[in-house]
Design a protein around this motif. Structure first.
Motif, PDB file in Angstrom:
ATOM      1  N   GLN A  18      11.412  34.695 -31.706  1.00 42.80           N
ATOM      2  CA  GLN A  18      10.302  35.204 -32.549  1.00 42.80           C
ATOM      3  C   GLN A  18       9.442  36.257 -31.890  1.00 42.80           C
ATOM      4  OE1 GLN A  18       8.833  31.913 -34.336  1.00 42.80           O
ATOM      5  NE2 GLN A  18      10.454  31.807 -35.969  1.00 42.80           N
ATOM      6  N   LEU A  19       9.041  35.652 -30.557  1.00 46.47           N
ATOM      7  CA  LEU A  19       8.198  36.608 -29.779  1.00 46.47           C
ATOM      8  C   LEU A  19       8.779  37.717 -29.275  1.00 46.47           C
ATOM      9  CD1 LEU A  19       6.238  33.621 -27.968  1.00 46.47           C
ATOM     10  CD2 LEU A  19       5.412  35.291 -29.743  1.00 46.47           C
ATOM     11  N   VAL A  20      10.204  37.612 -28.774  1.00 49.48           N
ATOM     12  CA  VAL A  20      10.800  38.897 -28.320  1.00 49.48           C
ATOM     13  C   VAL A  20      11.007  39.889 -29.251  1.00 49.48           C
ATOM     14  CG1 VAL A  20      13.130  39.643 -27.606  1.00 49.48           C
ATOM     15  CG2 VAL A  20      12.081  37.524 -26.632  1.00 49.48           C
ATOM     16  N   GLU A  21      11.286  39.314 -30.790  1.00 52.39           N
ATOM     17  CA  GLU A  21      11.187  40.357 -31.920  1.00 52.39           C
ATOM     18  C   GLU A  21      10.262  41.037 -32.169  1.00 52.39           C
ATOM     19  OE1 GLU A  21      12.703  40.006 -36.763  1.00 52.39           O
ATOM     20  OE2 GLU A  21      12.690  38.120 -35.497  1.00 52.39           O
ATOM     21  N   LEU A  22       9.033  40.188 -31.949  1.00 49.61           N
ATOM     22  CA  LEU A  22       7.697  40.944 -32.288  1.00 49.61           C
ATOM     23  C   LEU A  22       7.519  42.052 -31.282  1.00 49.61           C
ATOM     24  CD1 LEU A  22       5.340  40.193 -34.046  1.00 49.61           C
ATOM     25  CD2 LEU A  22       4.289  38.858 -32.301  1.00 49.61           C
ATOM     26  N   VAL A  23       7.806  41.823 -29.960  1.00 47.79           N
ATOM     27  CA  VAL A  23       7.714  42.805 -28.872  1.00 47.79           C
ATOM     28  C   VAL A  23       8.669  43.873 -29.179  1.00 47.79           C
ATOM     29  CG1 VAL A  23       8.066  43.038 -26.617  1.00 47.79           C
ATOM     30  CG2 VAL A  23       6.827  41.303 -27.015  1.00 47.79           C
ATOM     31  N   ASP A  24       9.891  43.557 -29.455  1.00 50.10           N
ATOM     32  CA  ASP A  24      11.037  44.690 -29.756  1.00 50.10           C
ATOM     33  C   ASP A  24      10.435  45.600 -30.697  1.00 50.10           C
ATOM     34  OD1 ASP A  24      12.649  43.975 -27.768  1.00 50.10           O
ATOM     35  OD2 ASP A  24      13.744  42.698 -28.880  1.00 50.10           O
ATOM     36  N   GLY A  25       9.516  45.177 -31.609  1.00 50.13           N
ATOM     37  CA  GLY A  25       8.956  45.924 -33.019  1.00 50.13           C
ATOM     38  C   GLY A  25       8.119  46.998 -32.481  1.00 50.13           C
ATOM     39  N   ILE A  26       7.621  46.913 -31.204  1.00 49.48           N
ATOM     40  CA  ILE A  26       6.565  47.809 -30.940  1.00 49.48           C
ATOM     41  C   ILE A  26       7.179  49.125 -30.490  1.00 49.48           C
ATOM     42  CG2 ILE A  26       4.452  48.226 -29.424  1.00 49.48           C
ATOM     43  CD1 ILE A  26       4.150  45.101 -29.307  1.00 49.48           C
ATOM     44  N   ASP A  27       6.804  50.116 -30.855  1.00 44.14           N
ATOM     45  CA  ASP A  27       7.169  51.527 -30.390  1.00 44.14           C
ATOM     46  C   ASP A  27       6.164  52.034 -29.197  1.00 44.14           C
ATOM     47  OD1 ASP A  27       9.278  51.860 -32.094  1.00 44.14           O
ATOM     48  OD2 ASP A  27       7.797  52.844 -33.799  1.00 44.14           O
ATOM     49  N   PRO A  28       6.858  52.082 -27.964  1.00 43.37           N
ATOM     50  CA  PRO A  28       6.105  52.336 -26.700  1.00 43.37           C
ATOM     51  C   PRO A  28       5.264  53.747 -26.889  1.00 43.37           C
ATOM     52  CG  PRO A  28       8.305  52.914 -26.373  1.00 43.37           C
ATOM     53  CD  PRO A  28       8.293  52.013 -27.658  1.00 43.37           C
ATOM     54  N   TRP A  29       4.003  53.777 -26.590  1.00 40.31           N
ATOM     55  CA  TRP A  29       3.354  54.985 -26.607  1.00 40.31           C
ATOM     56  C   TRP A  29       3.498  55.919 -25.321  1.00 40.31           C
ATOM     57  CZ3 TRP A  29       0.779  58.577 -28.767  1.00 40.31           C
ATOM     58  CH2 TRP A  29      -0.309  59.354 -28.247  1.00 40.31           C
ATOM     59  N   ASP A  30       3.726  55.462 -24.205  1.00 35.85           N
ATOM     60  CA  ASP A  30       3.873  55.968 -23.033  1.00 35.85           C
ATOM     61  C   ASP A  30       4.949  55.234 -22.107  1.00 35.85           C
ATOM     62  OD1 ASP A  30       2.373  54.096 -22.133  1.00 35.85           O
ATOM     63  OD2 ASP A  30       0.612  55.373 -21.915  1.00 35.85           O
ATOM     64  N   GLU A  31       5.120  55.848 -20.833  1.00 34.13           N
ATOM     65  CA  GLU A  31       6.153  55.183 -20.125  1.00 34.13           C
ATOM     66  C   GLU A  31       5.482  53.750 -19.605  1.00 34.13           C
ATOM     67  OE1 GLU A  31       9.449  55.743 -19.323  1.00 34.13           O
ATOM     68  OE2 GLU A  31       9.008  57.106 -20.996  1.00 34.13           O
ATOM     69  N   LEU A  32       4.022  53.834 -19.369  1.00 32.53           N
ATOM     70  CA  LEU A  32       3.646  52.393 -18.847  1.00 32.53           C
ATOM     71  C   LEU A  32       3.934  51.414 -20.013  1.00 32.53           C
ATOM     72  CD1 LEU A  32       1.881  50.812 -16.775  1.00 32.53           C
ATOM     73  CD2 LEU A  32      -0.080  51.766 -17.953  1.00 32.53           C
ATOM     74  N   GLU A  33       3.519  51.693 -21.388  1.00 33.41           N
ATOM     75  CA  GLU A  33       3.816  50.766 -22.258  1.00 33.41           C
ATOM     76  C   GLU A  33       5.291  50.441 -22.369  1.00 33.41           C
ATOM     77  OE1 GLU A  33       2.630  49.454 -26.745  1.00 33.41           O
ATOM     78  OE2 GLU A  33       2.838  51.354 -26.279  1.00 33.41           O
ATOM     79  N   ARG A  34       6.228  51.314 -22.277  1.00 38.45           N
ATOM     80  CA  ARG A  34       7.636  50.933 -22.373  1.00 38.45           C
ATOM     81  C   ARG A  34       7.970  49.928 -21.050  1.00 38.45           C
ATOM     82  NH1 ARG A  34      11.338  54.062 -24.472  1.00 38.45           N
ATOM     83  NH2 ARG A  34       9.934  55.910 -24.768  1.00 38.45           N
ATOM     84  N   SER A  35       7.377  50.295 -19.891  1.00 35.49           N
ATOM     85  CA  SER A  35       7.369  49.432 -18.561  1.00 35.49           C
ATOM     86  C   SER A  35       7.151  47.998 -19.029  1.00 35.49           C
ATOM     87  CB  SER A  35       6.765  49.936 -17.428  1.00 35.49           C
ATOM     88  OG  SER A  35       6.646  48.709 -16.433  1.00 35.49           O
ATOM     89  N   HIS A  36       5.835  47.957 -19.632  1.00 33.22           N
ATOM     90  CA  HIS A  36       5.252  46.510 -20.006  1.00 33.22           C
ATOM     91  C   HIS A  36       5.869  45.818 -21.098  1.00 33.22           C
ATOM     92  CE1 HIS A  36       0.804  47.538 -18.515  1.00 33.22           C
ATOM     93  NE2 HIS A  36       1.657  47.584 -17.281  1.00 33.22           N
TER      94      HIS A  36
END
Length: 200
Positions: A18-36
């Protein structure tokens, strides 16, 4: 292995999924967030502990729910002066073992601000941002933080947890961006820019 031993493991697996699904639902704002987001997904998919078991740094990496309070009518965000961090931060706290991150928002909102958490219309009960941050000072550790947005009128916030915070401020997004980053959460400017983009 007996059934009594397998049940907690199965529950833990469901919670991690469920936590992985929650994280997967976030659209990254920039490359740093994509990495995080990638770091968080890999961590949550593994077997390392997720929740803080002992203050301040056991285990070394654990899950946090931030919630940014937004007065949508006045277009202002609430920041709190955190005693231990010495920074202006959003409100929030550590997710308890087995606790849903949104439930942590609801709990911390009552404890820290004395009001009920009302999910913003544009984000609902889902995080809009994620950061992986190494804390500074005594008890250094890594916070994996899910950033939520809740709605509240500034007039409804009449008290706050004075043991944790020394003051509160309502700022427009532009005022937040004018604040020196050294006085804020290190990702606050990035979150604010993402919030402006998401709501435009």
């Amino acid at each position: 292995m007996t059934a009594s031993h397998s049940l907690p493991s199965a529950h833990d697996g469901r919670r991690r999924a469920q936590l992985v699904e929650l994280v997967d639902g976030i659209d990254p704002w920039d490359e740093l967030e994509r990495s995080h987001l990638g770091i968080a997904a890999k961590w949550l998919s593994g077997s390392a502990p997720v929740y803080r078991m002992r203050k301040p740094d056991v285990p070394d990496r654990h899950l946090v729910s931030y919630f940014v309070v937004l007065d949508e009518e006045r277009e202002k965000l609430l920041l709190v002066a955190h005693r231990k961090a010495g920074l202006w931060l959003p409100t929030g706290g550590h997710v308890e073992p087995g606790e849903d991150p949104w439930a942590a928002v609801e709990r911390e909102c009552r404890e820290e601000l004395g009001v009920s958490a009302v999910a913003s219309e544009f984000a609902g009960e889902r995080p809009v941002f994620l950061t992986v941050t190494r804390t500074k000072g005594q008890g250094e550790h890594t916070d994996v933080s899910l950033w939520y947005v809740i709605s509240a009128h500034a007039d409804s916030i009449t008290s706050y947890d004075e043991e944790e915070f020394t003051a509160i401020r309502w700022l427009t997004p532009e005022q937040v961006l004018d604040e020196p980053l050294s006085s804020l959460d290190p990702h606050m400017h990035r979150f604010t820019r993402k919030l402006l983009h998401v709501r435009s």
